[in-house]
Enzyme design. Structure first.
Site, PDB file in Angstrom:
ATOM      1  N   ARG A   1      -2.503   5.100   6.611  1.00  0.00           N
ATOM      2  CA  ARG A   1      -1.712   3.941   7.076  1.00  0.00           C
ATOM      3  C   ARG A   1      -0.901   4.296   8.326  1.00  0.00           C
ATOM      4  NH1 ARG A   1       3.440   3.676   3.096  1.00  0.00           N
ATOM      5  NH2 ARG A   1       3.222   5.706   2.149  1.00  0.00           N
TER       6      ARG A   1
ATOM      7  N   SER B   1       5.743  -0.204   4.834  1.00  0.00           N
ATOM      8  CA  SER B   1       4.565   0.328   4.146  1.00  0.00           C
ATOM      9  C   SER B   1       3.350   0.409   5.056  1.00  0.00           C
ATOM     10  CB  SER B   1       4.216  -0.554   2.943  1.00  0.00           C
ATOM     11  OG  SER B   1       5.250  -0.521   1.989  1.00  0.00           O
TER      12      SER B   1
ATOM     13  N   GLU C   1       1.042 -14.657   1.838  1.00  0.00           N
ATOM     14  CA  GLU C   1      -0.173 -14.110   2.448  1.00  0.00           C
ATOM     15  C   GLU C   1      -1.168 -15.193   2.852  1.00  0.00           C
ATOM     16  OE1 GLU C   1       1.118 -13.143  -0.458  1.00  0.00           O
ATOM     17  OE2 GLU C   1       1.854 -11.112  -0.056  1.00  0.00           O
TER      18      GLU C   1
ATOM     19  N   PHE D   1      -3.439  -7.870  -1.690  1.00  0.00           N
ATOM     20  CA  PHE D   1      -2.933  -9.148  -1.174  1.00  0.00           C
ATOM     21  C   PHE D   1      -3.653  -9.575   0.100  1.00  0.00           C
ATOM     22  CE2 PHE D   1       0.964  -6.845  -2.901  1.00  0.00           C
ATOM     23  CZ  PHE D   1       0.656  -7.187  -4.208  1.00  0.00           C
TER      24      PHE D   1
ATOM     25  N   HIS E   1      -2.835   0.676   1.198  1.00  0.00           N
ATOM     26  CA  HIS E   1      -2.681   0.919  -0.242  1.00  0.00           C
ATOM     27  C   HIS E   1      -3.916   0.497  -1.026  1.00  0.00           C
ATOM     28  CE1 HIS E   1       1.338   1.422   1.254  1.00  0.00           C
ATOM     29  NE2 HIS E   1       1.863   1.658   0.077  1.00  0.00           N
TER      30      HIS E   1
ATOM     31  N   ASP F   1       2.491   2.397  -8.922  1.00  0.00           N
ATOM     32  CA  ASP F   1       2.684   0.952  -9.114  1.00  0.00           C
ATOM     33  C   ASP F   1       1.691   0.365 -10.120  1.00  0.00           C
ATOM     34  OD1 ASP F   1       4.887   0.655  -7.555  1.00  0.00           O
ATOM     35  OD2 ASP F   1       3.846  -0.207  -5.830  1.00  0.00           O
TER      36      ASP F   1
ATOM     37  N   ARG G   1      -2.552   4.827   1.006  1.00  0.00           N
ATOM     38  CA  ARG G   1      -1.140   5.174   0.970  1.00  0.00           C
ATOM     39  C   ARG G   1      -0.853   6.674   1.056  1.00  0.00           C
ATOM     40  NH1 ARG G   1       2.363   5.966  -4.129  1.00  0.00           N
ATOM     41  NH2 ARG G   1       4.433   6.173  -3.212  1.00  0.00           N
TER      42      ARG G   1
END
Lengths: 317, 281
Positions: A13, A40, A61, A86, A112, A120, A170
């Site tokens: 990322r 992020s 989104e 998302f 991610h 998560d 990530r």
């Protein structure tokens, strides 16, 4: 051939963030959108240098995908940023109608991705996104393997006119491809030549494939390792050329075996050159909480799993 | 500027086009199309600043986005008669190998269309993106969009409505076709949406109501008022009160013609109520 070594761990990322920042300086048409995940997605540099070309959408989104489609109409090249989950499943119909079917030049940049999102848990770990996106007519699907390649891919897709799904992750992982690489959409990268088995990997699994190949070499097994950073369009020629030599193939990806790279490879080989194949991928399951390393081990997505798959596939030749 | 009676003649011909298009293929959506004929004709023949020809980027001209894509018959008729493509092509509506797909699309390259629509609730976001691109390009022309009232049941609209005011997208006039009907019946029976004016105002939009949404003079007056309110920090919403099936007696006061084509006799009756003005295709 080049011997690939880890130049220092970094996250893909951040490669995206660096590539986007460079585009901000070199391409005035590039604009960025984010649904409340700027940190992020590592978009701060672009925003700091180009505040007028950044759109903070908020946690919405679907609206982000539509706005991105609209921005292309004024000649902009929008890069949307949010988590892979998302960026795809949540907004599938918006992407399908307003972007893919409408042929809009939107770059859907998804962080991610996969199980390495970690703690998560399954609500955020998408293992179906490659399948969702490759099913859309005209959508290019790219899953680069490390920081350098993600940066190069980010820069390259701005020059391609059409919708692109760019998938990255990530955790900090090995950074082993050249910093000055030229990224060609749809062009496989042969990392290591071999004669006994072809290992085709994408994303985080490419480094694992190289580790596996090294271990296999010590056992006298010669592996050809190919980095398929572009799942669609698939570089069928490169894969065919390799399996004609090795006679078997292992595909490796951080994704469900249904709908992923392995399925695309199997489809290509079934019609052109049927070849024994083993799949290193998740087996139609959701993920769970844990550290990335624990999860990659539990779900069979590391170099050990690749070695096991190679042993199996060689026996099937 | 065309006289009101000239615009009315275009409307009448548009009605004939709509009816003949859906009749030929026994499919399509005449009700909402007829209800918006005066609005489309006013927009394309009077209100919008348009360049000659068609360029996707639409720089230096006003743009229109249709979100409730099922009323494609009125869109196609008005685009054709404005000169975006040959009027004869209306003959191909919904047929195989046609550019006039059931719902509007860019996919077949039909001039005048800038986004696919049909799956509801997406057009306002697209219109906002196009409006923000205009601002980035220092282009002072504006964006018009049209949405069904039932369509506002889709949640994406409310993401877009919140965003447009929050980000001061004030070069956008989003019109809601308030005909009070959707496929399954009256919107109040399917899912009451309450006071839409109050809802838009609560989201900090500037709202203009056009109570007579099938009256060309009222539309022109209301839309000019709406345009005068652009550029003042708020997006502008027009609540356009229309009659589904307007201009064909048996298609009015019912939701039955939302997505149903007339048979031969019904077509004859409908056409007899709308005499040819510009010539049928």
């Amino acid at each position: 051939m080049t011997k690939y070594t880890d130049q220092g761990k970094n996250d893909t990322r951040s490669g995206f963030g660096a590539g986007l920042a460079e585009l901000g300086r070199t391409n005035p048409n590039v604009v960025a959108l984010c649904a409340d995940l700027v940190g992020s997605l590592k978009m701060q540099k672009f925003i700091e240098e180009n505040p007028d070309r950044f759109f903070q959408i908020g946690i919405a989104e679907a609206n982000m995908m539509g706005i991105a489609a609209g921005l292309t109409i004024g000649g902009k090249i929008p890069f949307t940023g949010t988590f892979a989950n998302f960026s795809t499943g949540r907004v599938y119909d918006q992407i399908r109608q307003s972007i893919a079917y409408s042929g809009k030049n939107v770059k859907i940049c998804a962080s991610h991705a996969g199980i390495t999102l970690g703690e998560d848990g399954a609500t955020h770990q998408i293992l179906e996104d490659i399948g969702l996106m490759k099913m859309l007519p005209g959508m290019v699907v790219i899953n680069p393997c490390d920081y350098n390649q993600t940066k190069a891919a980010t820069i390259a897709i701005a020059d391609y006119d059409g919708p692109v799904y760019l998938r990255f992750g990530r955790p900090k992982v090995a950074n082993f491809t050249p910093a000055d690489q030229k990224f060609e959409i749809g062009k496989a990268v042969l990392l290591q030549e071999g004669t006994d088995v072809t290992i085709v990997a994408t994303g985080h699994l490419v480094w694992e494939a190289l580790q596996a190949a090294e271990e296999l070499a010590s056992k006298g097994i010669s592996s050809e390792v190919i980095n398929i950073h572009t799942i669609k369009p698939l570089d069928k020629e490169a894969i065919l050329k390799s399996v004609k030599k090795t006679g078997c193939i292992v595909t490796a990806e951080e994704h469900n075996y249904l709908g992923g790279l392995g399925e695309s490879v199997a489809g290509a080989l079934a019609s052109a050159h049927p070849t024994p194949q083993e799949f290193v991928a998740t087996k139609d399951t959701f993920g769970e909480s844990g550290t990335p390393a624990q999860l990659m081990d539990k779900y069979g997505l590391n170099n050990k799993a690749i070695i096991t798959a190679v042993s199996k596939v060689i026996e099937r030749k | 500027m065309p006289e009101l009676n000239q615009l009315q003649d275009i409307v009448t011909q548009t009605r004939r086009d709509i009816l003949r298009m859906v009749h030929k293929v026994n499919s399509g959506h005449p009700g909402g199309s007829l209800g918006c004929a005066e609005f489309f004709v006013s927009l394309y023949h009077e209100l919008m600043d348009l360049n000659e020809g068609f360029a996707m980027d639409g720089k230096g001209e006003d743009l229109f986005f249709l979100s409730n894509g099922h009323i494609s018959p009125v869109y196609y008729s008005v685009l054709a008669r404005k000169g975006y493509f040959a009027v004869d092509e209306l003959n191909t509506f919904r047929l195989i190998n046609s550019r006039l797909q059931g719902h509007p699309t860019t996919h077949e390259g039909l001039p005048g269309i800038r986004i696919a629509s049909g799956s509801l609730g997406q057009g306002m976001s697209v219109a906002i993106g196009a409006a923000q691109a205009k601002k980035l390009n220092n282009d002072t022309k504006i964006i018009y969009s049209l949405h069904g009232d039932g369509e506002l049941q889709e949640g994406q609209n409310w993401e877009a409505i919140m965003y447009a005011s929050g980000k001061k997208v004030d070069n956008l006039i989003a019109t809601i076709d308030l005909n009070g009907k959707q496929i399954d019946g009256a919107t109040d029976d399917v899912l009451p949406m309450g006071d839409l004016k109050a809802k838009f105002e609560a989201f900090d939009w500037d709202v203009v109501e056009i109570k007579e949404g099938n009256n060309i003079a009222a539309i022109l007056e209301g839309m000019k008022e709406a345009k005068s309110r652009t550029g003042k920090g708020k997006p502008v919403c027009v609540l356009l009160y229309t009659m589904m099936g307007n201009g064909v007696d048996f298609m009015m006061h019912t939701h039955a013609w939302h997505g149903k084509a007339p048979n031969d006799e019904q077509l004859e009756s409908a056409l007899s109520q709308n005499a040819e003005t510009l010539g049928d295709y």
